[in-house]
Scaffold this motif. Structure first.
Motif, short mmCIF file in Angstrom:
data_model
loop_
_atom_site.label_atom_id
_atom_site.label_comp_id
_atom_site.label_asym_id
_atom_site.label_seq_id
_atom_site.Cartn_x
_atom_site.Cartn_y
_atom_site.Cartn_z
N ASP A 129 0.71 -1.14 0.19
CA ASP A 129 0.44 -0.20 0.15
C ASP A 129 0.97 1.28 0.18
OD1 ASP A 129 -2.15 -1.78 0.31
OD2 ASP A 129 -2.58 -1.60 2.27
N ARG A 130 1.21 1.00 0.94
CA ARG A 130 2.80 2.27 0.88
C ARG A 130 4.07 2.12 1.50
NH1 ARG A 130 -0.27 7.68 1.89
NH2 ARG A 130 -2.42 7.49 1.52
N MET A 131 4.98 2.98 1.39
CA MET A 131 6.18 2.39 1.59
C MET A 131 7.08 3.50 2.77
SD MET A 131 8.53 0.10 -0.71
CE MET A 131 7.60 -1.55 -1.32
N THR A 132 7.65 3.87 3.78
CA THR A 132 8.48 4.95 4.03
C THR A 132 10.12 4.83 3.89
OG1 THR A 132 8.86 6.51 5.42
CG2 THR A 132 8.50 4.28 6.62
N ILE A 133 10.80 5.28 2.94
CA ILE A 133 12.19 5.34 3.16
C ILE A 133 12.96 5.93 2.97
CG2 ILE A 133 13.39 4.42 0.34
CD1 ILE A 133 11.00 2.81 -0.86
N PRO A 134 14.26 6.01 3.97
CA PRO A 134 15.39 6.19 4.16
C PRO A 134 15.66 7.19 2.24
CG PRO A 134 16.63 4.36 4.35
CD PRO A 134 15.01 4.07 4.30
N PRO A 135 16.64 8.38 2.45
CA PRO A 135 16.84 9.35 1.24
C PRO A 135 17.99 8.63 0.92
CG PRO A 135 16.74 10.82 3.33
CD PRO A 135 16.37 9.56 3.86
N ALA A 136 18.99 7.68 1.42
CA ALA A 136 20.04 6.59 0.72
C ALA A 136 19.55 6.26 0.22
CB ALA A 136 20.77 6.25 1.94
N LEU A 137 18.17 5.23 0.53
CA LEU A 137 17.64 4.19 0.00
C LEU A 137 17.20 4.74 -1.63
CD1 LEU A 137 17.26 1.51 1.70
CD2 LEU A 137 18.95 2.10 0.65
#
Length: 367
Positions: free
Chosen positions: A282-290
């Motif tokens: 549905d959603r993902m939260t991803i850090p900037p490096a990835l």
């Protein structure tokens, strides 16, 4: 081709709000980031305003998540922009409360100040966490959540844009149930066990954040692996099961995986293994490096999770006849192993971040 400035201050770096970015990164509409955004709503996991702004400008990122670490980093960074947020939070609290209550109010205000700035940069949800030290206190968690929402609304940001983050304890579930009745959406975080996801959905939480990378860490620490095919990664398996269960039983709760690890080993190209294996969530939260790694790749990205197929494949009946009670929740958590271990570890880490900020805020009051 979309082009945006990429700050050197990526995940874990000191915030650098308001300063120019040192290099440019081109993001095409055929990149893996663009492909993923076409099947999964993407959130950036960062408290760095420059980085949030830059990725939001690509059009591929709609939401943002924060946690006590990001608030602490902002509060302690020394950067003028964040220092002003701290000073405003302290001044706000000084005229409204005293003692410990003033400190807690200033901490909430700082979290809201950061969230307000982020809300100007993304068009979707902004997550703001209730003091993690209250993870086993329903009444205090309710009071702090309501206060956070009131401050957002006073500043002109509607509650429909805010997700209140609560740890996935039994008390967190009860708090979420009451807040959802009041029209306050909740993100149940620190989810490491299937039963946490089930109860969160049954209690009406708007969203959950399972942590596939930390689930993998737990299994590897106990001799599993050391590497996995991404589809067999225990964290990927858990998130896939949750997604399928929600679709089969028509739960409206959003599954938003967070916290990522390489399934196949430490090579840089494996860093996004779990993300690719859960494409279609549905959603993902991803850090900037990835996010940067996804933006740099043009490799085809296949959708793995799809609602109808997942629902049809799910063989798990509704647990607890649709309403798991406290005894069953605690029993299944204890039997899980990973769930209670990683939940306790996560709370402990966030408490440490919160207490560092608490000490810094107290020092401000003492000047």
């Amino acid at each position: 081709m979309l082009v945006f400035a990429l700050s050197a201050a990526l995940a874990g770096a000191r915030p650098t709000a308001g300063r120019a970015s040192p290099r440019m990164l081109a993001v095409s509409d055929t990149s893996q980031l663009a492909q993923l955004a076409g099947m999964t709503v993407l959130s950036i996991d960062s408290g760095n305003l420059d980085v949030v702004r830059e990725y939001a400008h690509t059009g591929f990122i709609t939401d943002a998540t924060t946690n006590p670490l990001f608030v602490s980093q902002a509060g302690l960074s020394g950067d003028a922009v964040y220092a002003a947020m701290v000073d405003e939070a302290v001044a706000y609290a000084q005229v409204r409360a005293s003692g410990d209550e003033a400190v807690s109010l200033a901490m909430d205000r700082l979290a809201v100040n950061l969230g307000l700035q982020i809300s100007k940069l993304v068009r979707g949800y902004v997550s703001t966490e209730v003091d993690v030290r209250l993870s086993f206190d329903v009444e205090q968690s309710l009071a702090r959540a309501r206060r956070i929402i009131a401050m957002y609304e006073e500043a002109g940001v509607p509650r429909s844009r805010i997700l209140i983050k609560l740890a996935g304890t039994w008390e967190g579930m009860l708090t979420a149930e009451q807040l959802q009745r009041e029209g306050i959406d909740v993100n149940i975080t620190l989810v490491f066990a299937f039963i946490q996801a089930v109860v969160a959905a049954q209690r009406g939480a708007r969203l959950i954040s399972p942590f596939p990378g930390r689930v993998l860490d737990w299994h590897k620490a106990r001799g599993a692996g050391p590497t996995f095919a991404p589809a067999e990664d225990p964290g990927v398996v858990l998130c896939s099961q949750i997604y399928a269960y929600y679709k089969k039983h028509a739960h409206a709760t959003i599954c938003m995986p967070a916290s990522w690890r390489p399934s196949r080993g430490s090579a840089p190209e494996f860093a996004i293994d779990e993300i690719v294996a859960l494409a279609g969530s549905d959603r993902m939260t991803i850090p900037p490096a990835l996010l940067q790694q996804l933006a740099a790749s043009e490799d085809p990205l296949q959708r793995v999770l799809e609602p109808k197929a997942a629902a049809a494949a799910c063989t798990i009946d509704a647990l607890g006849d649709g309403k798991v009670d406290e005894a069953l929740f605690r029993s299944m958590m204890a039997a899980d192993g990973c769930g209670p271990d990683k939940l306790a570890e996560g709370i402990k880490a966030f408490v440490a971040d919160t207490e560092r900020l608490d000490a810094a805020i107290r020092a401000k009051f003492e000047k």
